[in-house]
Design an enzyme around this catalytic site. Structure first.
Site, PDB file in Angstrom:
ATOM      1  N   TYR A 112       0.862  -1.187   0.000  1.00  0.00           N
ATOM      2  CA  TYR A 112       0.000   0.000   0.000  1.00  0.00           C
ATOM      3  C   TYR A 112       0.896   1.234   0.000  1.00  0.00           C
ATOM      4  O   TYR A 112       2.064   1.176   0.407  1.00  0.00           O
ATOM      5  CB  TYR A 112      -0.995   0.025   1.156  1.00  0.00           C
ATOM      6  CG  TYR A 112      -0.448   0.056   2.564  1.00  0.00           C
ATOM      7  CD1 TYR A 112       0.581   0.906   2.962  1.00  0.00           C
ATOM      8  CD2 TYR A 112      -1.020  -0.750   3.550  1.00  0.00           C
ATOM      9  CE1 TYR A 112       1.039   0.949   4.258  1.00  0.00           C
ATOM     10  CE2 TYR A 112      -0.566  -0.733   4.856  1.00  0.00           C
ATOM     11  CZ  TYR A 112       0.468   0.121   5.207  1.00  0.00           C
ATOM     12  OH  TYR A 112       0.929   0.146   6.499  1.00  0.00           O
ATOM     13  N   GLU A 175       1.414  -1.409  -6.260  1.00  0.00           N
ATOM     14  CA  GLU A 175       1.085  -0.486  -5.168  1.00  0.00           C
ATOM     15  C   GLU A 175      -0.420  -0.213  -5.183  1.00  0.00           C
ATOM     16  O   GLU A 175      -1.010  -0.036  -6.253  1.00  0.00           O
ATOM     17  CB  GLU A 175       1.841   0.827  -5.312  1.00  0.00           C
ATOM     18  CG  GLU A 175       3.329   0.749  -5.010  1.00  0.00           C
ATOM     19  CD  GLU A 175       3.635   0.875  -3.522  1.00  0.00           C
ATOM     20  OE1 GLU A 175       2.668   0.965  -2.718  1.00  0.00           O
ATOM     21  OE2 GLU A 175       4.830   0.878  -3.170  1.00  0.00           O
ATOM     22  N   HIS A 223       4.565  -7.023   1.009  1.00  0.00           N
ATOM     23  CA  HIS A 223       5.841  -6.357   1.297  1.00  0.00           C
ATOM     24  C   HIS A 223       6.316  -6.733   2.699  1.00  0.00           C
ATOM     25  O   HIS A 223       7.507  -6.912   2.950  1.00  0.00           O
ATOM     26  CB  HIS A 223       5.661  -4.840   1.177  1.00  0.00           C
ATOM     27  CG  HIS A 223       6.950  -4.095   1.064  1.00  0.00           C
ATOM     28  ND1 HIS A 223       7.015  -2.719   1.049  1.00  0.00           N
ATOM     29  CD2 HIS A 223       8.244  -4.514   0.961  1.00  0.00           C
ATOM     30  CE1 HIS A 223       8.271  -2.329   0.939  1.00  0.00           C
ATOM     31  NE2 HIS A 223       9.038  -3.409   0.882  1.00  0.00           N
TER      32      HIS A 223
END
Length: 341
Positions: A112, A175, A223
């Protein structure tokens, strides 16, 4: 004298005849030759047909796979062929392509942005960080591509998973616009949910990428999975189970296996919790699954953050970084389902 010579001659004659009879008895008889089977003639294996290379405005392309997809090998191209142009020489593709190759793109990493839409675009296009794709939160049907899939984007940073590191080299990064989290009065992280429109976009995009590059379920990661001591994204509000159930993307444990491990764990989990050997066992299981951490035999900060990252992904109802019986059961069920090769 004559009589003596006669006797000697007669004896020699008898001996000579006897010897010849013995020779006849033991005379060599040649063996009947045994016929040997002729070696089978190998039929030459036909070489796979080479793909046709198409030309579009001077750029060359091919999309036929000659390699074995079961080994994650692939010769198909999803972009134009890049070739050298040595001065004074001509590069030809008479024997192109060799089957001994595969994709660079072996991982899919989700993030994010921790920013709103406009700032996310600015940071990811004008600064030293980037991603291949950006999923906005504006309710439209657009997904922004920021980096060519054949190029490295700067999204993973210092990163590890199983035997691989520096995953910018081998991954595609997505993202997602989301402001991340805030901390409450107790210090607990409160994360912002993702919109349904965003989840659908991410699922469609991820499905396309995973299918084209044959990315295994074990390599679709957060991530926080590949950098657990410094990253939290995309956090516990990202619906990993939904992606697994509805789109067959990524990993998830089997409920029956989890319950079986949970029944075993509850018998002695509390009594063994502080034993260094038990902590070492849990750290080893986390490392076996894919996380990079030191096997200290202590509930140190790195281990706590790794457990927290694991909970973000697989136990979002409780992400306090403390290993409990259910988290331990989930970890064991995942290791059973997705063993390291």
């Amino acid at each position: 004298m004559r009589k003596t010579l006669y006797i000697i001659g007669l004896s020699t004659f008898v001996f000579s005849c006897t010897s010849q009879q013995n020779v006849k008895k033991t005379a060599y008889k040649p063996k009947t030759p045994v016929s040997q089977a002729k070696p089978a003639v190998k039929t030459p294996v036909a070489e796979a047909a080479k793909p046709k290379i198409t030309n579009d405005h001077g750029a060359e392309f091919f999309t036929v796979n000659l390699a074995d997809p079961k080994n994650n090998d692939n010769t198909a191209s999803y972009g134009s062929i890049v070739s050298a142009k040595p001065a004074g020489y001509k590069v030809v593709k008479t024997y192109f392509p060799a089957i001994g190759q595969n994709f660079r793109q072996r991982y899919l990493i989700l993030h994010y942005t921790a920013l709103a839409d406009d700032k996310s675009i600015t940071v990811l296009t004008q600064q030293g960080v980037s991603a291949h794709y950006l999923v906005n939160n504006t309710g439209d049907n657009e997904i922004y591509q920021l980096v060519d899939e054949n190029k490295r984007s700067y999204h993973a940073g210092v990163s590890n998973w199983r035997n691989d590191k520096n995953l910018n080299d081998t991954s595609i990064g997505i993202e997602i616009v989301n402001t991340g989290y805030t901390a409450d009065a107790t210090g607990k992280k409160i994360f912002v949910p993702f919109s349904d429109d965003q989840v659908k976009k991410v699922a469609a995009l991820a499905k396309d990428i995973v299918n084209r590059y044959q990315i295994p379920a074990t390599n679709v990661l957060a991530h926080s999975d590949i950098a657990p001591t410094r990253k939290q994204d995309p956090g516990p509000m990202f619906p990993w189970k939904k992606l697994y159930d509805e789109y067959q993307i990524g990993m998830w444990y089997d409920e029956a296996a989890k319950q079986s491990f949970l029944d075993l764990a509850q018998t002695d989990f509390a009594t063994r919790y502080s034993e260094p050997s038990f902590i070492f066992l849990i750290q080893t299981a986390l490392q076996k699954f894919g996380y990079y951490l030191d096997l200290s035999g202590k509930w140190d900060d790195g281990t706590k953050k790794t457990i927290e990252a694991f909970q973000y992904h697989f136990r979002p109802q409780n992400y306090d970084g403390i290993m409990d019986a259910e988290t331990w059961a989930i970890l064991q069920a995942l290791n059973q389902k997705y063993p390291a090769k």
